[in-house]
Design a protein around this motif. Structure first.
Motif, PDB file in Angstrom:
ATOM      1  N   UNK B 319       1.219  -0.913   0.440  1.00  0.00           N
ATOM      2  CA  UNK B 319      -0.130  -0.232  -0.129  1.00  0.00           C
ATOM      3  C   UNK B 319       0.649   0.628   0.152  1.00  0.00           C
ATOM      4  N   UNK B 320       1.834   1.684   0.829  1.00  0.00           N
ATOM      5  CA  UNK B 320       2.789   2.085   0.273  1.00  0.00           C
ATOM      6  C   UNK B 320       3.380   2.771  -0.507  1.00  0.00           C
ATOM      7  N   UNK B 635      -6.934   0.198  -9.061  1.00  0.00           N
ATOM      8  CA  UNK B 635      -8.618   0.758  -8.916  1.00  0.00           C
ATOM      9  C   UNK B 635      -9.540   0.638  -7.541  1.00  0.00           C
ATOM     10  N   UNK B 636      -9.175  -1.028  -7.145  1.00  0.00           N
ATOM     11  CA  UNK B 636      -9.621  -1.411  -6.540  1.00  0.00           C
ATOM     12  C   UNK B 636      -8.764  -1.301  -5.263  1.00  0.00           C
ATOM     13  N   UNK B 637      -7.938  -0.707  -5.553  1.00  0.00           N
ATOM     14  CA  UNK B 637      -7.586   0.120  -3.470  1.00  0.00           C
ATOM     15  C   UNK B 637      -6.927   1.790  -4.280  1.00  0.00           C
ATOM     16  N   UNK B 638      -6.699   2.182  -5.244  1.00  0.00           N
ATOM     17  CA  UNK B 638      -7.066   3.693  -4.667  1.00  0.00           C
ATOM     18  C   UNK B 638      -7.878   4.025  -4.915  1.00  0.00           C
ATOM     19  N   UNK B 668      -7.606   4.642   4.003  1.00  0.00           N
ATOM     20  CA  UNK B 668      -7.388   5.528   5.432  1.00  0.00           C
ATOM     21  C   UNK B 668      -7.786   6.429   5.967  1.00  0.00           C
ATOM     22  N   UNK B 669      -9.189   6.924   5.433  1.00  0.00           N
ATOM     23  CA  UNK B 669      -9.688   8.364   5.441  1.00  0.00           C
ATOM     24  C   UNK B 669      -9.741   8.903   6.688  1.00  0.00           C
ATOM     25  N   UNK B 670     -10.235  10.087   6.836  1.00  0.00           N
ATOM     26  CA  UNK B 670     -10.235  10.557   8.340  1.00  0.00           C
ATOM     27  C   UNK B 670     -12.271  10.347   8.789  1.00  0.00           C
ATOM     28  N   UNK B 671     -12.797   9.477   7.604  1.00  0.00           N
ATOM     29  CA  UNK B 671     -14.089   8.772   8.124  1.00  0.00           C
ATOM     30  C   UNK B 671     -13.741   7.899   9.523  1.00  0.00           C
TER      31      UNK B 671
END
Lengths: 318, 714
Positions: B319-320, B635-638, B668-671
């Motif tokens: 992911x990095x 696109x399934x990750x990004x 992993x967003x602010x939500x």
């Protein structure tokens, strides 16, 4: 390693690298001739790739003012990497330089050459070069895991990542080599050979149409001797990838002895195997249209899964 | 030798202290503050580097005690320099040696901006002292104090340009996250503290984790440490602070944070999982080096620890690198790539931990191989990540932008920076003959060892997946750094800032060149690195477990992985380092052939073919378009998105304006942290009641706390 043995190895390395350099354009010519005949054309002469390379060498080159030293260095560097890789691969006997490096280094040499080719594509500043570079890296990312896993499957079976060790062990075990893992790996690498040699249905080596080209796009700004070196390096890479696949998965004829007769037999076997795969590549190219760029992930994923199953079949389920 | 090394270490500490002093003394003369402060930092780092090398060559551990007057429940400033600590001493001082000279040139801009540079210089020097204290501490008290100071100092350094809102926000996220991690580390140490009979010393911890220590507590200590140190190391999913905090810091500080500071987390992880939880009894006053065989008197840790590390490492690496791939901010890209590389280091550590927990005859050899992979990659990452951050700093210095889309063509205006940056890009893409290739090779070998020798099915499956994942990571990293170099430095400049770029000062170029030379040297001299690190690698598996090393030019050959068990086949290979130079020889051959067949080269200069048009910078592939195909594949990750808003004058033929926006959404967003955030802000509002800002009130708080403590500890 004694002094004379070292000297002999260096001599052997020079002979093998020279052999690969000399043979590579012929394989390209063979595929082209075969395709032409199958399409009921006369086609170019079998020796045409040699004429082309010689002609480009003798021409002056036109260099873009927008490019930097990256573009100037790249042809020599790519050629150097491919020639170095030619010394690492066992063709019909032990590889002269295999004592010094293994398959990971072999694959990463291709990687180094690819990185510079891609940078050169970006260096020109034209959209064609960028397009080729961008697509090349996409294909590379998709190919890499499958290719490494296929090679690791073989390495794990042989107990070594050394290419000479692997191929010697496979060729000495006769029909016992054909385990399920071996066949799965062979199927996987068959897909990868098409991608790595830049042939249909992944890339079209005969076109300069912006919609379809990958590798050719990056070379558009090259002319003269730079182009000659790049084309030659592409031919060498094609031959090396074919040789790698064919020697790993049809290892017979690769001899460990230094007697002249087994070596000659090995050479004959090797040429037959390579021409066989080349013919197969040509046939596939005639029968299959180019796959859409975004259909490639599925194509490559199948290679990865085959490779994965190859290792599972041999190392996990035993 | 030991005396010399110890003196050098003291000198190194003194130099950093002088650096702080001179920064404050010259606070009215910022140019001098910079010159003296960073020169002291350089001297301190170089002497510390020499001390580290001497300590590594000496197989005995060294104990020192400073400031004996300050003791806290039997714990003072005790220092233990065992090979592991010496290795990290080497890492910290190496980072300092590379970055400090560069910092002289880089900080000049801040004088023009009227910033208080003496604070920056003092903080920079103090940062080294705290990092050194972390890796040298021999008790939990000193470790935690140093750890906390390190976090605070780095927070102040990150928020140096605090007048920008972005920087303030990143600083707060950093300090909150890092304290979250510290809480877990403290909890982990508390468990060990109880096991050690309420003793804070690491020696007592070592003795206390023997057979009497329950499995549940052992697992809890490991998990707490993994979360705590993983947060600092930027491992997924606790990575989110890193790509915010590292880019906004001054570039030489970013180089230190990414190149050095996050490595202290790996130190903590290794210290706890291999050393403190090793469960060996160590006699008082004796050396902590264990020279007995692999399993003598040792409690084997469960092998799922290593597997967990492998999974965390693989996820972080993949992911990095994917987030790095799509990033257009050069420094953010480097920060994401740090997460990737910490993941790769964890892969090596994970394999080492798995083999450390298995009673196999060849487990010690494989542990050493995997540890070498991890440690060598750690060393390499320090070198090339410092180099790349310094390069990004040079670009920022010359163009005042970090946005790759605004750059281009810098290879012509910044020749040297471009060359050195390219070396860093090749090294981090693991291409031969640079150092990154060697550690990637070693990690592959370690993973192959896991697949062939791991006794459980799970070991093999996870090893295989990791092999595939690491290959994918390597290819993606190469793409990322081709993008960074290709769109940043090649083709034509895409903005006025890039057109007017100029080469950076000599001190900056010196730092860059030193690091670039080191990427090549560490690749070609990998065998020397192995010889140097040997004591650190053999610290827990016993001397001689890394035998079969050809002293000069060869890396561990097949003998290493096969030692003790020659019949079973396994991942093993060989790499003669001289072969790395072979392509260079053949480049000359290629040139010779061209010369032979074509005679002297005739070169005509013309422009790039643009279908008859004049070539414009807008025709180039930029960084987004370069990675667009891959963005679509992954696109399934990004989760890429594209919004097009068209305003019409007369629908549907006459368009007035088109607004176009595209980007990616983070998994992993602010939500994800909404609940935690709400809880925190609720807590803060409640606590505000007792915080009214009056000094008298705070003094009375201190008095009350003291009284309560006195009652309890009487």
């Amino acid at each position: 390693m004694g002094f004379f043995e070292g000297l002999a190895r260096i001599g052997f390395a020079i002979i093998q690298i020279g052999f690969v350099l000399a043979l590579a354009p012929l394989v390209q010519g063979f595929i082209k001739t075969l395709k032409a005949r199958r399409q009921f054309r006369l086609g170019p002469a079998l020796w045409q790739p040699y004429y082309d390379i010689l002609k480009y060498f003798s021409r002056g080159e036109v260099v873009s003012e927008h490019t930097s030293w990256i573009s100037r260095v790249t042809p020599y560097l790519v050629f150097g990497c491919m020639a170095a890789a030619a010394g690492l691969l066992p063709l019909f006997t032990q590889a002269p330089l295999a004592f010094a490096a293994d398959l990971i280094f072999f694959v990463y040499l291709f990687g180094l050459a690819r990185v510079f080719t891609v940078l050169a594509g970006l260096d020109s500043g034209s959209a064609f070069g960028g397009m080729g570079s961008s697509r090349e890296m996409m294909v590379a990312v998709l190919v890499e895991p499958g290719l490494m896993l296929v090679l690791f499957a073989a390495a794990l079976r042989a107990g070594s990542t050394n290419l000479s060790d692997i191929i010697t062990r496979f060729s000495s075990s006769g029909f016992n080599t054909f385990t399920p893992s071996h066949l799965l790996g062979a199927a996987g690498i068959a897909i990868l050979v098409v991608a790595e040699t830049g042939r249909l249905p992944v890339d079209n080596p005969d076109t300069h149409l912006e919609l379809t080209m990958i590798h050719e796009g990056m070379l558009l700004e090259y002319s003269g001797r730079s182009l000659a070196l790049m084309l030659w390096a592409t031919n060498i890479k094609q031959l090396l990838i074919i040789s790698l696949a064919v020697n790993l998965f049809v290892p017979w004829g690769v001899t460990a002895s230094l007697e002249p007769v087994p070596i000659l037999v090995g050479l004959l076997f090797y040429l037959l195997k390579v021409l066989g795969v080349a013919a197969a590549l040509g046939l596939v190219e005639m029968l299959r249209p180019k796959v859409r760029l975004f259909k490639l992930p599925v194509f490559m994923l199948s290679a990865f899964i085959l490779a994965f199953l190859a290792v599972i079949a041999d190392n996990v389920v035993r | 030798m030991i005396f010399l090394a110890t003196s050098l270490l003291y000198i190194s500490f003194a130099c950093y202290a002088f650096g702080i002093l001179s920064a404050f003394c010259f606070s009215l003369w910022p140019t001098r503050a910079i010159l003296f402060g960073y020169t002291f930092a350089t001297i301190g780092s170089v002497t510390g580097l020499a001390a580290a090398i001497l300590f590594l060559r000496e197989p005995q551990s060294q104990r020192l005690e400073l400031f004996t007057a300050f003791r806290f429940t039997n714990a003072g400033f005790e220092i233990l320099i065992d090979p592991l600590a010496a290795f990290f001493l080497l890492i910290i001082c190496l980072g300092g040696s590379l970055v400090s000279i560069y910092a002289i040139g880089y900080s000049q801009d801040y004088i023009k901006q009227g910033k208080n540079v003496s604070l920056l210089v003092a903080g920079y020097n103090f940062f080294f002292i705290t990092m050194l204290a972390v890796v040298l501490a021999n008790n939990a008290f000193m470790f935690l104090v140093a750890w906390e100071l390190m976090s605070l100092v780095s927070y102040f350094l990150v928020s140096f340009e605090h007048e920008k809102k972005e920087v303030r926000k990143a600083g707060v996220i950093y300090i909150v996250t890092t304290h979250f991690g510290t809480a877990f580390i403290t909890a982990s140490f508390l468990l060990l503290f109880l096991a050690a009979g309420q003793n804070l010393s690491f020696d007592a911890f070592r003795a206390g984790t023997g057979a009497g220590f329950s499995d549940a507590a052992r697992n809890a200590v490991f998990l707490l440490a993994l979360i705590g140190f993983g947060t600092k190391a930027g491992l997924m999913p606790m990575h989110f602070w890193l790509p915010r905090a590292h880019p906004v810091a001054p570039s030489h500080v970013s180089a230190l944070m990414s190149g050095v500071m996050i490595k202290t987390a790996i130190y903590g992880l290794v210290r706890i999982s291999f050393d403190l939880l090793g469960g060996r009894t160590v006699g008082a006053g004796t050396s902590s080096m264990v020279t007995v065989g692999a399993d003598a008197g040792r409690v084997l840790p469960p092998s799922w620890w290593g597997i967990l590390l492998l999974i965390v490492g693989l996820v972080s690496a993949l992911l990095g690198v994917l987030y790095a791939l799509v990033e257009v901010d050069l420094k953010k890209l480097l920060a994401f790539s740090s997460i990737e590389n910490m993941g790769i280091i964890c892969l090596g550590l994970g394999v080492a931990l798995i083999f450390y927990s298995l009673p196999l005859p060849n487990a010690p050899a494989l542990t050493v191989l995997a540890l070498f992979a991890a440690f060598f990659h750690l060393l390499n990452h320090t070198v090339f990540k410092s180099l790349l951050f310094m390069g990004a700093g040079a670009v920022l210095h010359a163009t005042h932008t970090r946005n790759l889309e605004q750059l281009g063509g810098l290879i012509k205006s910044m020749k040297w920076t471009a060359l050195f940056f390219l070396a860093g890009c090749l090294a981090i893409s693991a291409l031969p003959p640079f150092n990154g290739f060697i550690s990637e090779w070693l990690t592959f070998q370690a993973l192959l060892g896991l697949v062939s020798y791991g006794p459980e099915l799970w070991h093999k499956v996870i090893g295989l997946l990791t092999l595939g994942g690491l290959s994918l990571t390597g290819a993606l990293a190469a793409t990322t750094f081709i993008k960074a170099f290709g769109t940043g430095f090649l083709a034509q400049p895409r903005s006025q800032a890039a057109v007017h770029a100029h080469e950076v000062s000599k001190t900056m170029r010196f730092g860059l060149g030193l690091a670039a030379a080191l990427t090549a040297l560490l690749g070609l001299g990998a065998a020397g690195v192995l010889a140097l690190l040997k004591p650190a690698l053999e610290q827990w598996t016993g001397a001689g477990s890394s035998q079969a090393v050809n002293p000069l030019w060869s890396l561990p050959s097949s003998n290493l992985a096969n030692s003790g068990n020659t019949n079973v086949s396994g991942g093993a290979g060989n790499l003669n380092l001289l072969i790395l130079l072979l392509p260079l020889v053949l480049i000359i051959v290629g040139w010779g052939i061209a010369r032979l067949l074509g005679g002297k080269n005739r070169r005509a200069i013309d422009e790039t073919w643009a279908c008859g048009n004049t070539l414009k910078p807008s025709m180039e592939y930029n960084s987004i378009s370069f990675i667009k195909p891959l963005r679509r594949v992954f696109q399934f990750v990004l989760l890429p998105f594209r919004e097009v808003k068209i305003t019409y004058r007369i629908e549907p033929y006459f368009v007035e304006r088109i607004e176009y926006q595209s980007g990616i959404k983070s998994l992993l967003n602010s939500d994800t942290f909404r609940l935690a955030r709400h809880f925190l802000s609720y807590l803060n509002t409640e606590i505000k009641v007792i915080q009214n800002g009056s000094v008298r009130l705070y003094l009375s708080y201190i008095l009350v706390t003291l009284l309560i403590l006195l009652v309890f500890t009487r």
